[in-house]
Design a protein around this motif. Structure first.
Motif, PDB file in Angstrom:
ATOM      1  N   ARG A 147     -12.223  -5.849   0.728  1.00 49.65           N
ATOM      2  CA  ARG A 147     -11.336  -4.514   1.099  1.00 49.65           C
ATOM      3  C   ARG A 147     -10.964  -4.836   2.597  1.00 49.65           C
ATOM      4  O   ARG A 147     -11.534  -5.047   3.371  1.00 49.65           O
ATOM      5  CB  ARG A 147     -11.908  -3.290   0.759  1.00 49.65           C
ATOM      6  CG  ARG A 147     -10.812  -2.382   0.914  1.00 49.65           C
ATOM      7  CD  ARG A 147     -11.451  -0.849   0.591  1.00 49.65           C
ATOM      8  NE  ARG A 147     -12.656  -0.466   1.505  1.00 49.65           N
ATOM      9  CZ  ARG A 147     -13.922  -0.631   1.187  1.00 49.65           C
ATOM     10  NH1 ARG A 147     -14.218  -1.036   0.222  1.00 49.65           N
ATOM     11  NH2 ARG A 147     -14.828  -0.119   2.032  1.00 49.65           N
ATOM     12  N   SER A 148      -9.573  -4.533   2.821  1.00 53.81           N
ATOM     13  CA  SER A 148      -9.174  -4.187   4.278  1.00 53.81           C
ATOM     14  C   SER A 148      -8.920  -2.864   4.409  1.00 53.81           C
ATOM     15  O   SER A 148      -8.150  -2.293   3.604  1.00 53.81           O
ATOM     16  CB  SER A 148      -7.903  -4.960   4.410  1.00 53.81           C
ATOM     17  OG  SER A 148      -7.337  -4.872   5.776  1.00 53.81           O
ATOM     18  N   PRO A 149      -9.338  -2.280   5.398  1.00 55.48           N
ATOM     19  CA  PRO A 149      -9.181  -0.755   5.960  1.00 55.48           C
ATOM     20  C   PRO A 149      -8.000  -0.564   6.939  1.00 55.48           C
ATOM     21  O   PRO A 149      -7.745   0.456   7.317  1.00 55.48           O
ATOM     22  CB  PRO A 149     -10.688  -0.299   6.587  1.00 55.48           C
ATOM     23  CG  PRO A 149     -11.200  -1.718   7.058  1.00 55.48           C
ATOM     24  CD  PRO A 149     -10.515  -2.884   6.221  1.00 55.48           C
ATOM     25  N   ASP A 150      -7.440  -1.827   7.448  1.00 57.04           N
ATOM     26  CA  ASP A 150      -6.718  -1.744   8.645  1.00 57.04           C
ATOM     27  C   ASP A 150      -5.464  -2.802   8.427  1.00 57.04           C
ATOM     28  O   ASP A 150      -5.062  -3.514   9.142  1.00 57.04           O
ATOM     29  CB  ASP A 150      -7.331  -2.195   9.816  1.00 57.04           C
ATOM     30  CG  ASP A 150      -8.315  -3.482   9.725  1.00 57.04           C
ATOM     31  OD1 ASP A 150      -8.018  -4.001   8.780  1.00 57.04           O
ATOM     32  OD2 ASP A 150      -8.858  -3.713  10.680  1.00 57.04           O
ATOM     33  N   GLY A 186      -3.949   0.697  -1.678  1.00 58.19           N
ATOM     34  CA  GLY A 186      -4.449   2.070  -1.682  1.00 58.19           C
ATOM     35  C   GLY A 186      -3.654   2.926  -0.658  1.00 58.19           C
ATOM     36  O   GLY A 186      -2.687   2.567  -0.414  1.00 58.19           O
ATOM     37  N   HIS A 193      -6.952  -3.429  -1.604  1.00 58.17           N
ATOM     38  CA  HIS A 193      -8.236  -3.824  -2.232  1.00 58.17           C
ATOM     39  C   HIS A 193      -7.971  -5.282  -2.834  1.00 58.17           C
ATOM     40  O   HIS A 193      -6.851  -5.649  -3.211  1.00 58.17           O
ATOM     41  CB  HIS A 193      -8.482  -3.274  -3.636  1.00 58.17           C
ATOM     42  CG  HIS A 193      -8.563  -1.763  -3.271  1.00 58.17           C
ATOM     43  ND1 HIS A 193     -10.115  -1.075  -3.086  1.00 58.17           N
ATOM     44  CD2 HIS A 193      -7.833  -0.554  -2.986  1.00 58.17           C
ATOM     45  CE1 HIS A 193      -9.855  -0.012  -2.596  1.00 58.17           C
ATOM     46  NE2 HIS A 193      -8.639   0.423  -2.711  1.00 58.17           N
ATOM     47  N   ASP A 208       0.755  -1.141  -0.021  1.00 62.49           N
ATOM     48  CA  ASP A 208      -0.044   0.012  -0.080  1.00 62.49           C
ATOM     49  C   ASP A 208       0.870   1.270   0.052  1.00 62.49           C
ATOM     50  O   ASP A 208       2.074   1.248  -0.016  1.00 62.49           O
ATOM     51  CB  ASP A 208      -0.966  -0.092   1.205  1.00 62.49           C
ATOM     52  CG  ASP A 208      -0.329   0.032   2.621  1.00 62.49           C
ATOM     53  OD1 ASP A 208       0.794   0.638   2.653  1.00 62.49           O
ATOM     54  OD2 ASP A 208      -0.959  -0.520   3.726  1.00 62.49           O
ATOM     55  N   GLN A 260      -9.955   6.212  -4.955  1.00 60.62           N
ATOM     56  CA  GLN A 260     -10.448   4.937  -4.246  1.00 60.62           C
ATOM     57  C   GLN A 260     -12.148   4.837  -4.607  1.00 60.62           C
ATOM     58  O   GLN A 260     -12.746   3.803  -4.187  1.00 60.62           O
ATOM     59  CB  GLN A 260     -10.236   4.990  -2.937  1.00 60.62           C
ATOM     60  CG  GLN A 260      -8.757   5.065  -2.424  1.00 60.62           C
ATOM     61  CD  GLN A 260      -7.949   4.200  -2.993  1.00 60.62           C
ATOM     62  OE1 GLN A 260      -7.748   3.105  -2.514  1.00 60.62           O
ATOM     63  NE2 GLN A 260      -7.102   4.619  -3.866  1.00 60.62           N
ATOM     64  N   THR A 276      -4.806   0.368   3.425  1.00 55.17           N
ATOM     65  CA  THR A 276      -5.766   0.075   2.560  1.00 55.17           C
ATOM     66  C   THR A 276      -5.586  -1.027   1.710  1.00 55.17           C
ATOM     67  O   THR A 276      -4.350  -0.903   0.805  1.00 55.17           O
ATOM     68  CB  THR A 276      -6.534   1.277   1.749  1.00 55.17           C
ATOM     69  OG1 THR A 276      -7.062   2.181   2.628  1.00 55.17           O
ATOM     70  CG2 THR A 276      -7.682   0.908   0.764  1.00 55.17           C
TER      71      THR A 276
END
Length: 337
Positions: free
Chosen positions: A194-197, A170, A176, A123, A229, A174
Motif C-alpha cells: 500500500r502507498s499512503p503518499d 482509496g 492499494h 484514488d 479501508q 492512498t
C-alpha cells in the motif's frame, strides 16, 4: 482475451465482456468494423490500431468523468516504447491519445523496459496511477495533473519475479496494490502493498496466499476494499500442477477468497468451491456491494458447455452459496462483475 473493466461496481451481477485487438499488417491501414450499438449504447470508439493487446484495463477519474486512462500489455521487455500501451482521454472516451507514463531521466522506470501485465487506477483525490511489470519488479507511477507529468519508481516491491498487478484507489493519496510472483512453472505467492503518499513510497510486502497443502500454485483475480479501508478481499484459484499447456488440461482447481480485516496486515483464506476442472479463464472476479456482500464469478467447463458461474457471501467471505451457472449451452470466458 480479456474484458475492459471499470473499477466502480455496485450490486450488479456479472457483465461478461471481451475485446479483440484489431490486426495491423505492416503499414496497411485496417479500417475498424462497423458496429451497430445496442439500444442505450454508443458506437464503439477505436482507441488505437496497433497499440493494443489483451487484458485491457480502464479507469475513470472520480473528480472528472471526462478523464479516463486505459492500459494494455505490450509484451516484456519492450525495448522500443519501454512501457505497456497506455492511452488517455479528456472527453469521456470519444477520443484517445498515446500516454507516456514515465517521467524525466530521474524516473527509474525509464531504464527497466516494462511491457508485462499492467493496470490503471485513480484514488478519490483524483491522482492517476499506472502499474507495469518488467523482468525484475513492478513499476508504479502517479500523475496529479491529469497525465501532464508523471513520477514513479521501477522498484516498488520486494519481489523478484512479479506478475499480474491489481490496483484499488482509496482516500486521497492512498493506493492499494496486489501482485503475483513466481508464476507458471514454480510455486507461487500473492502479495499486498500500500502507498499512503500518492505512490511515492510503499509499505513492505505482506503475503496474501502462498503455496501449501491445498495447492502449490495460485492464480489471483482482482480485489476489493471496504469504504473504511479496513476490510480487503481478494479472489484466487489454487491448483497442484504448473500452468503448462491448455488451461483446460491443468486438472482440478479450488476457488478461494482471502480476507483481511486489519487493513491488509494479515490475511485468512476461505474456500469458495472445488471444481474438477480449472475455475477460470483467465481470472475469477470479485465485487463488493453497498451492503458489504461479496459476489464472485468464474468460468468453468462442463461436458457440453462452459458457463459463467456465480456465488455470493453475506458474512465477509466465510461462507458461500453453491455456485450456479448464469447460462447454458455456450462458452463463457474472462468474466467480470
Amino acid at each position: 482475451m480479456k474484458m475492459l473493466r471499470r473499477k466502480s461496481v455496485g450490486l450488479a451481477v456479472a457483465a461478461i465482456l471481451s475485446t479483440v485487438a484489431l490486426p495491423s499488417f505492416g503499414q496497411i491501414p485496417i479500417e475498424p468494423p462497423k458496429f451497430k450499438p445496442a439500444k442505450g449504447w454508443k458506437a464503439p470508439v477505436l482507441v488505437h490500431r496497433d497499440e493494443a493487446h489483451r487484458e485491457t484495463s480502464i479507469a475513470l477519474s472520480p473528480k472528472d468523468p471526462n478523464l479516463q486512462i486505459i492500459c494494455s500489455p505490450s509484451g516484456v521487455p519492450n525495448t522500443s516504447n519501454k512501457q505497456s500501451y497506455f492511452h488517455i482521454s479528456h472527453d469521456g472516451g470519444s477520443h484517445w491519445e498515446h500516454e507516456k507514463v514515465e517521467g524525466d531521466a530521474t524516473d527509474t522506470r525509464n531504464y527497466t523496459f516494462e511491457g508485462g501485465d499492467c493496470d490503471v487506477e485513480f484514488d478519490q483525490g483524483g491522482t492517476m496511477y499506472s502499474a507495469d511489470t518488467w523482468l525484475g519488479d513492478l513499476s508504479i507511477g502517479h500523475s496529479q495533473d491529469g497525465g501532464e507529468t508523471w513520477q514513479g519508481t521501477g522498484i516498488s516491491t520486494t519481489g523478484l519475479i512479479v506478475d499480474r498487478p491489481w490496483l484499488v484507489g482509496g482516500p486521497k493519496g492512498t493506493l492499494h496494490v496486489t501482485y503475483q510472483d513466481l508464476q507458471c512453472c514454480m510455486p507461487s505467492a500473492i502479495w499486498y502493498i500500500r502507498s499512503p503518499d500518492s505512490g511515492n513510497t510503499f509499505t513492505p510486502a505482506v503475503p496474501v496466499a502462498d503455496a501449501g497443502p491445498d495447492g502449490a500454485f495460485t492464480w489471483q483475480g482482482n480485489f476489493q476494499v471496504s469504504p473504511d479501508q479496513q476490510d480487503l478481499y481478494l479472489v484466487y484459484s489454487r491448483r497442484q500442477g504448473p500452468a503448462l499447456g491448455s488451461l483446460d488440461d491443468q486438472g482440478p482447481e479450488t476457488l478461494w477468497v482471502a480476507a483481511s480485516h486489519d487493513a491488509g496486515l494479515t490475511w485468512t483464506s476461505h474456500q469458495v468451491t472445488s471444481m474438477p476442472v480449472p475455475v477460470s479463464y483467465l481470472y475469477p472476479s470479485i465485487a463488493m456491494d453497498k451492503k458489504g456482500w461479496l459476489h464472485v464469478v468464474f468460468s468453468s467447463m462442463r461436458k457440453k458447455d462452459r458457463p459463467i458461474w456465480y456465488t455470493v457471501s453475506k458474512d465477509g467471505a466465510e461462507t458461500w452459496t453453491k455456485p450456479v451457472p448464469l447460462s447454458t449451452g455456450g462458452a463463457g470466458y474472462s468474466p467480470w462483475i
